[in-house]
Design an enzyme around this catalytic site. Sequence first.
Site, PDB file in Angstrom:
ATOM      1  N   GLY A 239       0.771  -1.239   0.000  1.00 38.46           N
ATOM      2  CA  GLY A 239       0.000   0.000   0.000  1.00 38.46           C
ATOM      3  C   GLY A 239       0.798   1.283   0.000  1.00 38.46           C
ATOM      4  O   GLY A 239       0.212   2.366  -0.070  1.00 38.46           O
ATOM      5  N   GLU A 273       4.040  -6.770   1.630  1.00 45.04           N
ATOM      6  CA  GLU A 273       3.612  -7.119   0.262  1.00 45.04           C
ATOM      7  C   GLU A 273       3.599  -5.878  -0.637  1.00 45.04           C
ATOM      8  O   GLU A 273       2.544  -5.485  -1.135  1.00 45.04           O
ATOM      9  CB  GLU A 273       2.199  -7.717   0.303  1.00 45.04           C
ATOM     10  N   PRO A 274       4.739  -5.260  -0.842  1.00 42.79           N
ATOM     11  CA  PRO A 274       4.749  -4.046  -1.662  1.00 42.79           C
ATOM     12  C   PRO A 274       4.578  -4.366  -3.138  1.00 42.79           C
ATOM     13  O   PRO A 274       5.154  -5.330  -3.651  1.00 42.79           O
ATOM     14  CB  PRO A 274       6.142  -3.475  -1.395  1.00 42.79           C
ATOM     15  N   GLY A 275       3.765  -3.591  -3.812  1.00 46.22           N
ATOM     16  CA  GLY A 275       3.574  -3.776  -5.252  1.00 46.22           C
ATOM     17  C   GLY A 275       3.889  -2.483  -5.972  1.00 46.22           C
ATOM     18  O   GLY A 275       4.939  -2.312  -6.592  1.00 46.22           O
ATOM     19  N   ARG A 276       2.976  -1.537  -5.836  1.00 51.02           N
ATOM     20  CA  ARG A 276       3.099  -0.261  -6.542  1.00 51.02           C
ATOM     21  C   ARG A 276       4.441   0.433  -6.281  1.00 51.02           C
ATOM     22  O   ARG A 276       5.057   0.968  -7.206  1.00 51.02           O
ATOM     23  CB  ARG A 276       1.965   0.657  -6.083  1.00 51.02           C
ATOM     24  N   ARG A 312      -5.851   3.358 -15.661  1.00 48.63           N
ATOM     25  CA  ARG A 312      -5.916   4.044 -14.360  1.00 48.63           C
ATOM     26  C   ARG A 312      -6.600   5.410 -14.421  1.00 48.63           C
ATOM     27  O   ARG A 312      -7.417   5.713 -13.559  1.00 48.63           O
ATOM     28  CB  ARG A 312      -4.537   4.151 -13.714  1.00 48.63           C
ATOM     29  N   TYR A 316      -9.698   5.251 -11.964  1.00 46.93           N
ATOM     30  CA  TYR A 316      -9.516   5.877 -10.645  1.00 46.93           C
ATOM     31  C   TYR A 316      -9.348   7.388 -10.743  1.00 46.93           C
ATOM     32  O   TYR A 316      -8.958   8.006  -9.768  1.00 46.93           O
ATOM     33  CB  TYR A 316      -8.250   5.360  -9.956  1.00 46.93           C
ATOM     34  N   CYS A 355     -12.911   3.992 -28.813  1.00 47.16           N
ATOM     35  CA  CYS A 355     -14.210   4.641 -28.938  1.00 47.16           C
ATOM     36  C   CYS A 355     -14.937   4.694 -27.602  1.00 47.16           C
ATOM     37  O   CYS A 355     -15.900   3.956 -27.372  1.00 47.16           O
ATOM     38  CB  CYS A 355     -15.040   3.904 -29.980  1.00 47.16           C
ATOM     39  N   TYR A 384       0.083  -1.560 -12.106  1.00 45.91           N
ATOM     40  CA  TYR A 384      -1.337  -1.515 -12.482  1.00 45.91           C
ATOM     41  C   TYR A 384      -1.512  -0.866 -13.850  1.00 45.91           C
ATOM     42  O   TYR A 384      -2.489  -0.164 -14.097  1.00 45.91           O
ATOM     43  CB  TYR A 384      -2.161  -0.825 -11.379  1.00 45.91           C
TER      44      TYR A 384
HETATM   45  C1  LIG Z   1      -2.825  -5.350  -4.102  1.00 46.56           C
HETATM   46  C2  LIG Z   1      -2.288  -5.952  -2.875  1.00 46.56           C
HETATM   47  C3  LIG Z   1      -1.025  -5.596  -2.404  1.00 46.56           C
HETATM   48  C4  LIG Z   1      -0.150  -4.580  -3.081  1.00 46.56           C
HETATM   49  O1  LIG Z   1      -0.597  -3.288  -2.883  1.00 46.56           O
HETATM   50  P1  LIG Z   1       0.305  -2.046  -3.357  1.00 46.56           P
HETATM   51  O2  LIG Z   1      -0.528  -0.866  -3.040  1.00 46.56           O
HETATM   52  O3  LIG Z   1       0.562  -2.210  -4.795  1.00 46.56           O
HETATM   53  O4  LIG Z   1       1.561  -2.077  -2.554  1.00 46.56           O
HETATM   54  C5  LIG Z   1      -0.558  -6.229  -1.273  1.00 46.56           C
HETATM   55  N1  LIG Z   1      -1.302  -7.154  -0.627  1.00 46.56           N
HETATM   56  C6  LIG Z   1      -2.531  -7.513  -1.044  1.00 46.56           C
HETATM   57  C7  LIG Z   1      -3.278  -8.540  -0.293  1.00 46.56           C
HETATM   58  C8  LIG Z   1      -3.067  -6.923  -2.170  1.00 46.56           C
HETATM   59  O5  LIG Z   1      -4.282  -7.273  -2.570  1.00 46.56           O
END
Ligand SMILES: *Cc1c(COP(=O)(O)O)cnc(C)c1O
Length: 427
Positions: A239, A273-276, A312, A316, A355, A384
């Site tokens: 997050g 759990e870093p993603g973004r 996005r 969003y 379109c 994303y």
């Molecule tokens: C989407 C998600 C993440 C990653 O979130 P980011 O905002 O991209 O860091 C981590 N854990 C879970 C369970 C998720 O669904």
Amino acid sequence: MESFHYRDSRLYCEDVSVADLAARFGTPLYVYSEASILGTLESLQSAFVELDPLICYSVKANSNLGILKLMARHGSGFDVVSQGELYRVGLAGGEGSKTVFAGVGKTDEEIAAGLDAGVLMFNVESEAEMEAIARVAASRGRVAPIALRVNPDVDPKTHRYISTGKKQSKFGMDIERALRAGQAAAGMASLEMIGIHMHIGSQITTVEPYAGAVAKGVEVIRRLREMGHPIAWYNMGGGYGIAYKGKEARPVAEFASAIVPGVKAAGCRLAIEPGRVIAGNAGILVGRVVYTKQSGDKRFLIQDAAMNDLIRPALYESFHRIWPVDVPAGLPAPPEDYESEIAGTEPWDVVGPVCESGDFLAKDRSLPPLDRGDLIAVFSAGAYGMVMASNYNTRPRAAEVLVAGGEARLVRRRETYEDLVRQEVGI
Ligand SMILES: *Cc1c(COP(=O)(O)O)cnc(C)c1O
């Protein structure tokens, strides 16, 4: 962002000219920087070093195998939300023992696949799912490691579509329910509850929601341990917000200082759990201007990257910095601040060829004059972005390139029209 920089008014990814990449691989094109990805991985490792964290890269942010392989090679674990993502992690050489399996709708088949892969733990989102995991594990003579996903009822102050930690959310269980589930799990021999999990939302730019969530989690852990559960892991989810506009992101060290003390006091190992934060600013989307058009007092920049490539903004209302790949003489590299007037620019709606009126990448955006054939870069598009791309309007999905220093490697070829119709049968 430093991995993308201007040299003599030309955009580079590390040491590779973006215009050269567009000439070589075509547009729309995603370009990712290895140095940026690895730099963020290192900054997370060092921010949380006190807790020897297990970093589980959230595959859904960007699941290209080139990126997953890079992460695996550098010791990262993974967070998956489907069997498909688990399959990718396997292909990329990721370890099951460093993989956590999240998601609100795991099927029996997915649970079995998780057990076979030896995942570190399943993040459990409901009582019904817990029972399904217990049943599937028992039928295979296994004990499933689980972590309850606790919904701490904090407001992460982010867009409502990416807020998950409030009570009304479909994710996780509120504290009372989690404790009841803990009680129920105590009687299930095929489950071992080894952790708790929280993921309160995405693109979070204040640390307070994390501090509030951790404080609540520590109490939940105490109660679960009283029930006899060997809670060893505190999985704090992801997050961490990134800078889309300029300065809105907090350094990861600030998130760490909100999280570390509570997890330490609970005597747990930390998983995150870093993603973004890993992929977001490590990628750009490159588009080429097809036409410019004026209607009334509106100027439209029609270029070939569309909502099917990057949804996005439509989904969003998100903001992405956009700037020419070749900056006209006399203009700055992309502005740090979009709030004030930028000399030599005028407002454009940056749109794609799809379109839909929702097909835009930016509205009323200050840009220098641009013409047919010019290239633009859409920044902060690494997370994303491609993972949400579609074939709407029968548009082939973009190619993806991974840059390391002076080398660029194609990690996904552009789809062909044959690719797009291949699955259609019975015609
Ligand atoms: C989407 C998600 C993440 C990653 O979130 P980011 O905002 O991209 O860091 C981590 N854990 C879970 C369970 C998720 O669904």
